[in-house]
Design a protein around this motif. Structure first.
Motif, short mmCIF file in Angstrom:
data_model
loop_
_atom_site.label_atom_id
_atom_site.label_comp_id
_atom_site.label_asym_id
_atom_site.label_seq_id
_atom_site.Cartn_x
_atom_site.Cartn_y
_atom_site.Cartn_z
N PHE A 71 79.47 23.84 27.51
CA PHE A 71 78.90 25.25 26.24
C PHE A 71 78.47 25.92 27.03
N PRO A 72 77.31 26.82 26.16
CA PRO A 72 77.62 28.13 26.96
C PRO A 72 76.71 28.34 28.14
N SER A 73 77.30 29.57 29.05
CA SER A 73 76.42 29.08 29.67
C SER A 73 75.20 30.48 30.37
N ASP A 74 75.60 31.10 29.52
CA ASP A 74 74.44 32.61 29.61
C ASP A 74 73.71 32.52 28.59
N LYS A 75 72.88 33.07 28.76
CA LYS A 75 71.92 33.20 27.54
C LYS A 75 70.81 33.58 26.92
N GLY A 76 70.35 34.57 26.43
CA GLY A 76 68.93 35.38 26.97
C GLY A 76 68.46 36.65 26.82
N GLY A 77 67.73 37.22 27.83
CA GLY A 77 67.27 38.80 28.08
C GLY A 77 66.10 38.75 28.73
#
Length: 834
Positions: free
Chosen positions: A226-232
């Motif tokens: 699954f994704p490791s990093d997402k956002g901002g």
């Protein structure tokens, strides 16, 4: 899906970057500290951290580096910690992902301790480390709104921040009379997609703005499924110049998910010469798994009702917080007034899968539960066997077809709501005397902050594989019928730990500094800070309960809340001081001396130490002596340092595989001492070649250790401090070319970290390693393209062992369990400025 996300992200970020909005400031115009004109490159090397007024780096009497946006662009770090690791004196372990990485300052034996982060002179959160978030790389993410980062090591850091042996001050971009901006896209071969943008400029009427931020999606350096990093995040500020100074309002909002990478086994503990690489790839493997997307931790509340704490490992460390700050600077005749205030409000929901005990032989592990299973499920139990969790014993699994091993690991579900308010007010005045000039600053700092915390831990039985499947261990009859389970849908110990509590802290500090310029060559300075702390809070008391499921042993000893409350009250004081001297032999050669004391109080995680807070008064003595050489665009700064941390409380609760809890408490009290030398410099040769780098040589060791638990503490005396190398360095050569209006820069990087140890007694070594990186930047007009590659030779290297159980080693001379370096990865960065 990734392309769609990237397109939406680009549209959103470009739209807000193109619109003027709130901004923040840079400090006021620099004040000259020398009569003669320095070399050209030194005139622009202005720092504001750790002194009463802005100064040139060459003039200060302590070790400091300033990393500009151009420096950050070239280094292309994976995280803030990765960036800080290019500096001398600070050893980092930046393999945990984008956040929650490790920094250690000049041998002080803590994880992330005593490197205090600020943003334009104020922290985003008062303490160094919140409850499973930290105010270092956990709250300070790099983007194009970062104008520069100034890092003070030792020196006056204890005077200008609490519990600080070093300060990293993030200076934001501020608007000027000229509108400028940049948009930047990054693509990486690890499924990395990122968009950065900022714009700054005038609003009219002596008012200026800056706004920018980033959006990012990342599959990960290790394949978790699954994704490791997402956002901002977005940051903005607005500044208004006054007749005698300025006032500035700034704001920030961060919403980001980040996976935490933990240690993995790399060799078979039954025969350490046998690699586990085909089961868990050294560079890409991880114990993170899609099998933990729907976790249920069942525990008993105070009324006796069974509650369900749900978790999803893909959530990672999800932090959301907002910050607003105001900054005022003004001159009133000979008086300079500075007033800063800030407020942060946020929460963290953290899901992670922690490695605990080392892998074990699957047959032996199962046999160890035969007696307990027979006692619980009756005399028909004939054997123990494995199956995949959730298959009711039908999805049989034979570990011998894989590695022949199984292991435990711990799922942690943690929630923290936090707030922090902080303010600083100071006045500075120059006083002319018959013997030079005194620049005197007097100030007060105050903070109100707190955390409300809840944690639930659960131990799981898993394969020794990357993205492991959860395993059930069942008791079978001679006919193959399931008689009962040791596990509960993969859980080996249900709700092995639950905690809840809340603590509020209050701090008032008074400080003062005097910089005495005796002549244009000789300067003396001294500073003093006294702090008053007050803590109040509560802890919900817990006990062990059997949840009553006769079909499993996993719920026989779960933690639950009794209904009792433990209240906590604590008051502490801390006194810090510093004395320094600087003497310049010429405009190119200088030297300095400094001594400082750092007094270390408690922090608000003491809620879970009820009824007796672990108050061990600790002082660190910091001594340093430096030589400064600067000529044109070349420089060399060399600092010798001595750090003594006394007393050092090295107590820890080790993981006990028999109970599944960290209930084996070991207490060591002693002294940590580090003698060393650090250097950083840049050599700019005639022609296209330049060479930059840093090196630290040190002797970090334990002294005078004793234990009240029967262990021989003297075995640790003179041993190298856990995970601290004697030598670490980086070398960065660059070759620059120009072809008309096109500029090309090719550069390399070599990082080396010497041998370290996992344990107090130095019985298990983490071998030395070196890694190479390469990069190139081509720019023409407003366009720039960059390619950067890290660890291009796929060098092997451990940055830590198994922290849950390694304090006395892994039973082998060389570590076989740890967090390896990330494998080779490449990123393309394209930007346009205006």
């Amino acid at each position: 899906m990734k392309t769609s996300l990237l397109a939406r992200s680009a549209l959103c970020l470009v739209s807000f970057a193109a619109t003027p909005a709130f901004a923040q400031t840079q400090a006021a115009a620099p004040t000259s500290t020398a009569d003669a004109t320095p070399p050209a490159d030194q005139q622009s090397d202005i720092i504001v951290t750790g002194s009463a007024r802005q100064q040139r780096r060459f003039d200060v009497s302590y070790a400091i580096n300033s990393l500009s946006q151009a420096d950050i662009q070239k280094l292309a770090p994976k995280s803030t910690t990765d960036l800080i690791g290019t500096l001398p004196g600070i050893h980092v372990e930046a393999t945990g992902g984008e956040v929650q990485n490790i920094t250690r300052v000049r041998g002080i034996p803590t994880d992330r301790g005593f490197l205090y982060y600020q943003q334009d002179g104020l922290p985003l959160f008062q303490e160094l480390d919140g409850w499973f978030f930290n105010q270092g790389d956990g709250m300070n993410r790099l983007d194009l709104m970062t104008d520069r980062i100034e890092v003070v090591r030792g020196g006056p850091a204890p005077i200008y921040a609490s519990t600080a042996a070093a300060i990293a001050n993030v200076i934001e971009v501020t608007g000027t009379d000229i509108t400028r901006g940049k948009v930047q896209a990054t693509l990486g071969d690890t499924g990395y997609y990122r968009l950065d943008a900022y714009q700054a400029g005038p609003l009219g009427g002596d008012t200026y703005y800056a706004v920018g931020g980033f959006l990012r999606y990342h599959d990960g350096y290790r394949d978790s499924g699954f994704p490791s990093d997402k956002g901002g995040q977005i940051r903005a500020n607005i500044k208004h110049d006054l007749a005698n100074g300025f006032i500035k309002l700034s704001a920030q909002y961060t919403d980001d998910h980040n996976i935490f990478y933990l240690s993995i086994p790399t060799n078979d503990p039954r025969d350490p010469s046998v690699s586990l690489n085909k089961y868990i790839d050294y560079f890409n493997g991880t114990l993170n798994t899609p099998g933990l997307r729907n976790v249920d931790i069942r525990y008993r509340d105070a009324s006796g009702t069974i509650q369900d704490q749900r978790g999803d490992l893909a959530n990672g460390r999800h932090i959301r917080f907002g910050n607003v700050a105001i900054d005022y600077e003004g001159d009133y005749g000979p008086w300079h007034v500075s007033a800063k205030g800030g407020m942060t409000l946020g929460n963290v929901h953290f899901d992670a899968f922690y490695s605990t005990s080392n892998p074990v032989d699957a047959t032996s592990f199962a046999s160890g539960y035969l007696a307990a299973a027979t006692s619980a499920f009756g005399p028909n139990v004939a054997r123990m066997g494995y199956s995949f969790a959730g298959t009711n014993g039908l999805g049989s699994y034979d570990p011998s077809t894989d590695s022949g091993l199984v292991m435990q690991a711990q799922y942690r579900s943690i929630q923290t709501d936090f707030y922090s308010t902080q303010g600083d007010l100071s006045v500075t005045r120059k006083v002319e005397t018959g013997i030079g000039t005194h620049d005197i600053r007097v100030g007060t700092y105050g903070s109100l902050w707190g955390q409300k915390m809840f944690t639930a831990y659960q131990n799981y039985l898993i394969q020794v594989k990357s993205q492991p499947k959860l395993l059930d261990l069942a008791a079978y009859s001679a006919t193959g019928a399931v008689q009962g389970y040791v596990t509960d849908n993969g859980s080996l110990n249900d709700a092995v730990s639950v905690n809840a509590g809340s603590v509020d802290g209050q701090l008032i500090a008074l400080y003062g500094t005097d910089s005495w310029e005796i002549s244009d060559r000789l300067r003396l300075d001294a500073g003093f800070r006294h702090e008053w702390y007050s803590y109040s809070g509560y802890d919900r008391l817990t006990a062990s309960y059997n949840l009553g499921n006769a079909a499993t042993l996993a719920d026989n000893s779960t933690r639950g809340f009794t209904g009792g409350i433990g209240t906590l009250r604590l008051k502490q004081q801390a006194t810090n001081w510093t004395v320094g001297a600087n003497y310049d032999l010429s405009h190119h050669i200088g030297m300095y001396l400094r001594a400082s004391q750092l007094d270390v109080p408690q922090n608000t995680t003491i809620a879970f130490t009820f009824p007796t807070p672990a108050v061990v008064p600790t002082k660190a003595k910091l001594y340093e002596a430096g030589v400064k050489l600067a000529a044109g665009r070349s420089y060399l700064y060399v600092t010798g340092f001595y750090t003594k941390f006394d007393p050092l409380n090295a107590s820890f609760a080790g993981f006990n595989p028999a109970t599944g809890r960290a209930d084996v408490t070991t207490t060591f009290i002693g002294t940590a001492e580090t003698k060393g030398m650090e250097a950083d410099g840049r050599l700019r040769l005639a022609g296209p070649l330049s060479l930059a780098g840093s090196v630290t040589v040190q002797n970090p060791r334990y002294l005078n250790f004793s234990s009240n638990t029967g262990l021989d503490g003297s075995r640790a005396n003179g041993k190298q401090i856990i995970r601290e190398p004697r030598l670490f360095l980086n070398v960065r050569p660059t070759v620059d070319f120009s072809f008309g209006d096109t500029n090309l820069s090719l550069y390399g990087r070599y990082d080396y970290v010497g041998r370290r140890y996992t344990d107090f007694f130095n019985s298990t070594a983490l071998p030395a390693y070196g890694s190479f990186g390469l990069g190139g930047i081509v720019s023409k007009g407003p366009w720039q393209a960059q390619v950067v590659g890290d660890n291009i030779t796929n060098a092997h290297g451990f940055t830590e062992g198994n922290t849950a159980g390694d304090r006395f080693g892994q039973g082998v001379p060389t570590a076989i369990f740890g967090r390896p370096l990330f494998g080779r990865n490449v990123r393309l960065i394209v930007s346009r400025s205006w």
